[in-house]
Design a protein around this motif. Structure first.
Motif, mmCIF file in Angstrom:
data_model
loop_
_atom_site.group_PDB
_atom_site.id
_atom_site.type_symbol
_atom_site.label_atom_id
_atom_site.label_comp_id
_atom_site.label_asym_id
_atom_site.label_seq_id
_atom_site.Cartn_x
_atom_site.Cartn_y
_atom_site.Cartn_z
ATOM 1 N N ILE A 78 -1.002 8.356 -3.754
ATOM 2 C CA ILE A 78 -0.111 9.510 -3.703
ATOM 3 C C ILE A 78 0.346 9.737 -2.269
ATOM 4 C CG2 ILE A 78 0.072 11.998 -4.070
ATOM 5 C CD1 ILE A 78 -1.862 11.761 -6.360
ATOM 6 N N PHE A 79 -0.625 9.732 -1.318
ATOM 7 C CA PHE A 79 -0.251 10.040 0.058
ATOM 8 C C PHE A 79 0.510 8.888 0.714
ATOM 9 C CE2 PHE A 79 -3.718 13.059 -0.763
ATOM 10 C CZ PHE A 79 -2.975 14.210 -0.607
ATOM 11 N N GLN A 80 0.116 7.643 0.367
ATOM 12 C CA GLN A 80 0.904 6.501 0.851
ATOM 13 C C GLN A 80 2.340 6.607 0.374
ATOM 14 O OE1 GLN A 80 -0.706 2.719 -0.291
ATOM 15 N NE2 GLN A 80 -2.506 2.936 1.041
ATOM 16 N N GLY A 81 2.492 6.883 -0.910
ATOM 17 C CA GLY A 81 3.820 6.961 -1.519
ATOM 18 C C GLY A 81 4.646 8.058 -0.892
ATOM 19 N N LEU A 82 4.010 9.206 -0.621
ATOM 20 C CA LEU A 82 4.721 10.314 0.010
ATOM 21 C C LEU A 82 5.189 9.894 1.393
ATOM 22 C CD1 LEU A 82 2.531 13.397 -1.021
ATOM 23 C CD2 LEU A 82 4.883 12.907 -1.727
ATOM 24 N N GLY A 83 4.311 9.170 2.110
ATOM 25 C CA GLY A 83 4.662 8.715 3.450
ATOM 26 C C GLY A 83 5.828 7.737 3.444
ATOM 27 N N GLN A 84 5.873 6.902 2.430
ATOM 28 C CA GLN A 84 6.921 5.879 2.389
ATOM 29 C C GLN A 84 8.116 6.328 1.549
ATOM 30 O OE1 GLN A 84 4.972 2.442 0.770
ATOM 31 N NE2 GLN A 84 3.283 2.554 2.228
ATOM 32 N N ALA A 85 8.105 7.572 1.090
ATOM 33 C CA ALA A 85 9.147 8.076 0.198
ATOM 34 C C ALA A 85 9.310 7.173 -1.018
ATOM 35 C CB ALA A 85 10.478 8.235 0.924
ATOM 36 N N ALA A 86 8.198 6.578 -1.480
ATOM 37 C CA ALA A 86 8.244 5.724 -2.664
ATOM 38 C C ALA A 86 7.640 6.494 -3.836
ATOM 39 C CB ALA A 86 7.476 4.431 -2.422
ATOM 40 N N MET A 87 8.492 7.120 -4.596
ATOM 41 C CA MET A 87 8.014 7.995 -5.668
ATOM 42 C C MET A 87 7.201 7.235 -6.714
ATOM 43 S SD MET A 87 8.516 10.832 -4.682
ATOM 44 C CE MET A 87 7.755 11.678 -6.046
ATOM 45 N N ASP A 88 7.531 5.974 -6.912
ATOM 46 C CA ASP A 88 6.811 5.223 -7.941
ATOM 47 C C ASP A 88 5.375 4.948 -7.528
ATOM 48 O OD1 ASP A 88 8.930 4.872 -9.903
ATOM 49 O OD2 ASP A 88 9.934 3.864 -8.227
ATOM 50 N N LEU A 89 5.158 4.826 -6.218
ATOM 51 C CA LEU A 89 3.793 4.660 -5.727
ATOM 52 C C LEU A 89 3.011 5.965 -5.924
ATOM 53 C CD1 LEU A 89 1.846 2.763 -4.429
ATOM 54 C CD2 LEU A 89 2.746 3.360 -2.182
ATOM 55 N N VAL A 90 3.702 7.103 -5.700
ATOM 56 C CA VAL A 90 3.068 8.396 -5.967
ATOM 57 C C VAL A 90 2.626 8.462 -7.424
ATOM 58 C CG1 VAL A 90 3.419 10.883 -6.078
ATOM 59 C CG2 VAL A 90 4.384 9.577 -4.176
ATOM 60 N N LEU A 91 3.528 8.010 -8.299
ATOM 61 C CA LEU A 91 3.202 8.048 -9.731
ATOM 62 C C LEU A 91 2.008 7.158 -10.068
ATOM 63 C CD1 LEU A 91 6.652 8.052 -11.517
ATOM 64 C CD2 LEU A 91 4.999 9.908 -11.304
ATOM 65 N N LEU A 92 1.919 6.026 -9.386
ATOM 66 C CA LEU A 92 0.809 5.109 -9.638
ATOM 67 C C LEU A 92 -0.531 5.810 -9.390
ATOM 68 C CD1 LEU A 92 0.103 2.161 -10.368
ATOM 69 C CD2 LEU A 92 -0.010 1.691 -7.920
ATOM 70 N N GLY A 93 -0.538 6.755 -8.430
ATOM 71 C CA GLY A 93 -1.755 7.530 -8.209
ATOM 72 C C GLY A 93 -1.846 8.726 -9.139
ATOM 73 N N ALA A 94 -0.722 9.410 -9.337
ATOM 74 C CA ALA A 94 -0.758 10.686 -10.062
ATOM 75 C C ALA A 94 -0.948 10.510 -11.568
ATOM 76 C CB ALA A 94 0.529 11.466 -9.787
#
Lengths: 328, 408
Positions: free
Chosen positions: B358-374
């Motif tokens: 989630i935090f990596q994705g937020l940092g990279q503005a990669a919403m799909d990575l956020v979803l992978l955590g969430a």
């Protein structure tokens, strides 16, 4: 004193027993001897100490002073739990374990006593039959699936499970509707005529006491005000309090409720016929029921029939009201 | 438990007076709007380039459109006259829509993404998320209306899960952005998932143990009660990040002072402060439920138990604890669900877990990575919630109203 006791040992003796909660005295130096096989009813208003007295006998409440003896032995000499397993205990709300089946609830004390499983199962069947509960229907049920009357039957069965000589019953029928209560009272009398337990029964209902008791113990403010048979209490209440418990001017009817019709009827000399109409009472009905029938139908005599419906005598209003012969 | 009988009564009513079900009608309208009006997916040539949103109309798959329209219209008609039979049909329709959703995506992916372009990806659009969410609400509404048994409920959900799993493992959804992110870091994902679960299990286990001790102590010494609950309440109000911050210095000091602590991995950051903070948050719900559960066991039942000659230990293990269990399970459920969510935040102090993505994705503005955590966090939370609820319900069912029946 000790010699006397050995001659006629009372099952339960309370000797100057006192219970104090802080500064308040709940039970004040009461003396009571309950013979073996007697059904003794403690009656009084709430807060009079009757429940406390009962709960001191199985040490759910420890008495402050005096001695309580069972079979001549002080209850303090027993191990608390062993004492309680020897004494049946039934309470108003039944206290059945909601997560256990009826059969398991009934088998509680035998299991605590480590009876073998087969013996427990046999005892549970026996008790269900004794209390008029069909085993196939009730054994596997949970308490919340029972009616109030059925739950209380199970409660009584559980109290009887290990065949204790002493049974403590704390307002067991207090929460039941009048019809169920009456049938359970009859049931208790039927059981007692077979089992001859020593029963201490607490109630606030004088009618219940009059109906059940061999001996009534009236308590007020932690003291025993009067004790004796139902007959004796009705004949001579010790004071105004006992009289008011006995219903004041309804006393006559309460007394009539205790007297069977058979005691007052005139036996029929001639051949017996079949009692056909409604204007007849059974010989074991109470005088109170007979008087009620007369009032309702506006008649002054009734036929008396036996269990088979055969007319065996008659009862006039005068017979009902005035006792003949020795009864003065 | 009285609510259950209430639901039973409600379940029988629709047969008599089938008034339109407003909840269902609104949900169907919302689902139709979301699916038809909002972009369903977006196609991106690679991870960086912004995608182009595609609505149902732009995709223009006529047969799929027809199926969806027919199902939704049918649903609306059923919701208008919700007899029990109609509700069952509606349940079947909603379930079918949900089960078909992954396969519709598979078809879309095949149509929109050239297999040769290995970095092209499909993002899920607002229409799809919205539609999914609303359809799930409709499913819940129908399950509640029809008063399904736990077994039936789990069967329905299992079917949906299976459909999704088959679509995912079949490879047809590999061009989904979420799957591209997953395939890029599957080892890290599995490690994080395991870590997250272990952390939550440890938190629940430790707080259950501590709560049991506290609850028993409070029952023994009633004067402890007020103090304990105020301390736990105060702990509960500290924001999680602040608590992590507060723990940083003392833990770092302890680790430096006692080397064996450091050897265990105790540091100012990492699993140690996360575990301590999560346990601190879990203690209030866990202790409160354990205490209330034990305290509220009907006094007449324990009185009878003692009067029958049970020892204190027997009364506790055979009567008090089993009767308290449903309410205690409720505490475990609340704590577990809360810990699953909070453990994500713990990733900020290097505690690992699914929150990392989630935090990596937020940092990279990669919403799909956020979803992978969430998404896994949400799924696990729902699963745990459902499991404990079902367990508590089963226990309560056996115990009736949790108290003996009295006559009128």
């Amino acid at each position: 004193m000790a010699d006397e006791r050995q001659a006629a040992p009372a099952k339960i003796e309370l000797d100057a027993v006192t219970k104090q909660f802080g500064d308040a005295t709940a039970v004040d130096a009461i003396r009571l001897a309950i013979p073996r096989g007697e059904l003794c009813v403690l009656v009084g208003t709430s807060g009079c100490g009757k429940s406390t007295t009962l709960r001191m006998i199985n040490r759910l409440i420890e008495h402050t002073a005096g001695q309580i003896r069972i079979d001549g032995q002080q209850i303090r000499d027993f191990d608390e739990q062993r004492l309680r397993r020897r004494i049946g205990y039934a309470i108003q709300s039944t206290g059945l374990f909601p997560h256990w089946t009826v059969a398991r609830n009934i088998g509680l004390v035998p299991r605590l006593l480590r009876w073998p499983a087969s013996r427990i199962a046999a005892r549970v069947s026996e008790l269900l039959a004794l209390l008029g509960l069909d085993e196939s229907e009730f054994a596997g049920k949970y308490p919340h699936q029972l009616s109030g009357g059925q739950a209380q039957r199970v409660g009584v069965a559980r109290a009887l499970a290990a065949d204790p000589e002493v049974l403590l019953m704390d307002e067991p029928f207090g929460a039941l509707d009048p019809i169920t209560r009456e049938s359970l009272q009859d049931e208790l009398l039927r059981l007692q005529s077979r089992l001859h337990k020593t029963i201490v029964f607490v109630t606030h209902d004088m009618d219940e006491a009059l109906k059940l008791a061999d001996r009534i113990v009236v308590m007020d403010a932690g003291r025993i005000v009067q004790q004796g048979s139902a007959e004796a209490l009705l004949q001579a209440p010790a004071n105004a309090f006992v009289e008011s418990l006995l219903g004041g001017r309804d006393r006559g009817l309460k007394h009539a409720a205790l007297t069977p019709v058979a005691e007052r009827m005139r036996p029929l000399a001639g051949g017996a016929g079949q009692a056909s109409d409604t204007l007849s009472v059974a010989a074991d009905d109470s005088l109170r029921q007979a008087l009620s029938l007369m009032l309702w139908h506006g008649v002054d005599s009734l036929l008396v029939s036996d269990a088979d419906g055969q007319v065996i005598g008659s009862l006039s209003l005068r017979d009902a009201v005035v006792a003949r012969g020795a009864n003065s | 438990m009285s609510s259950v009988t209430g639901e039973h009564a409600a379940a029988q009513r629709p047969d008599l007076t089938p008034a339109p079900n407003p909840v269902l009608l609104v949900l169907i309208a919302l689902a139709a709007t979301a699916l038809a009006g909002l972009p369903l997916i977006s196609v991106q040539p690679n991870r960086i380039m912004p995608g182009e949103g595609l609505t149902l109309w732009a995709i223009g798959a006529a047969p799929a459109l027809l199926v969806a329209v027919v199902l939704l219209a049918g649903l609306a008609w059923l919701a208008w006259r919700p007899t029990r039979r109609a509700l069952r049909l509606a349940l079947a329709a909603v379930w079918l829509l949900l089960a078909l959703l992954p396969w519709a995506l598979v078809a879309l992916a095949a149509q929109q993404v050239d297999p040769a372009m290995s970095s092209a990806r499909i993002g899920l659009g607002a229409g799809l998320w919205g539609g999914l969410f609303v359809l799930l609400l409709a499913l819940l509404e129908l399950i509640n209306r029809l008063v399904l048994t736990p077994l039936q409920r789990w069967g329905l959900l299992l079917g949906l899960g299976l459909s999704l799993l088959l679509a995912l493992t079949g490879g047809g959804l590999d061009s989904l952005a979420l799957m591209r992110e997953y395939h890029g870091r599957s080892a890290a994902f599995h490690a994080a998932l395991r870590y997250h679960l272990v952390l939550v299990a440890a938190v629940v286990g430790i707080s259950l143990l501590l709560a049991a001790v506290l609850a028993l102590a409070m029952r023994r010494w009633s004067r402890l009660r007020r103090g304990t609950f105020s301390v736990l309440s105060v702990l509960q109000t500290i924001p999680s990040l602040a608590l992590f911050g507060l723990l940083l210095a003392p833990l770092a000091y302890l680790a430096a002072r006692f080397t064996w602590l450091g050897d265990l991995g105790v540091r100012g950051i990492g699993w140690a402060p996360a575990l301590i903070a999560l346990v601190a948050y879990s203690l209030l719900p866990m202790t409160r439920n354990a205490y209330v559960a034990l305290d509220e066991v009907a006094a007449d039942v324990t009185d009878a138990a003692r009067g029958m000659g049970m020892s204190s230990a027997q009364v506790f293990w055979q009567v008090r604890l089993p009767l308290a269990l449903p309410v205690m399970l409720e505490g475990i459920r609340i704590t577990a669900v809360q810990a699953i969510g909070l453990a994500a935040v713990a990733a900020l102090i290097g505690a690992g877990g699914l929150g990392t993505f989630i935090f990596q994705g937020l940092g990279q503005a990669a919403m799909d990575l956020v979803l992978l955590g969430a998404l896994p966090i949400i799924l696990i939370a729902l699963l745990v919630d459902g499991m404990f609820s079902a367990l508590a319900e089963q226990l309560r069912r056996i115990q009736g109203r949790g108290d003996t029946a009295h006559g009128g």
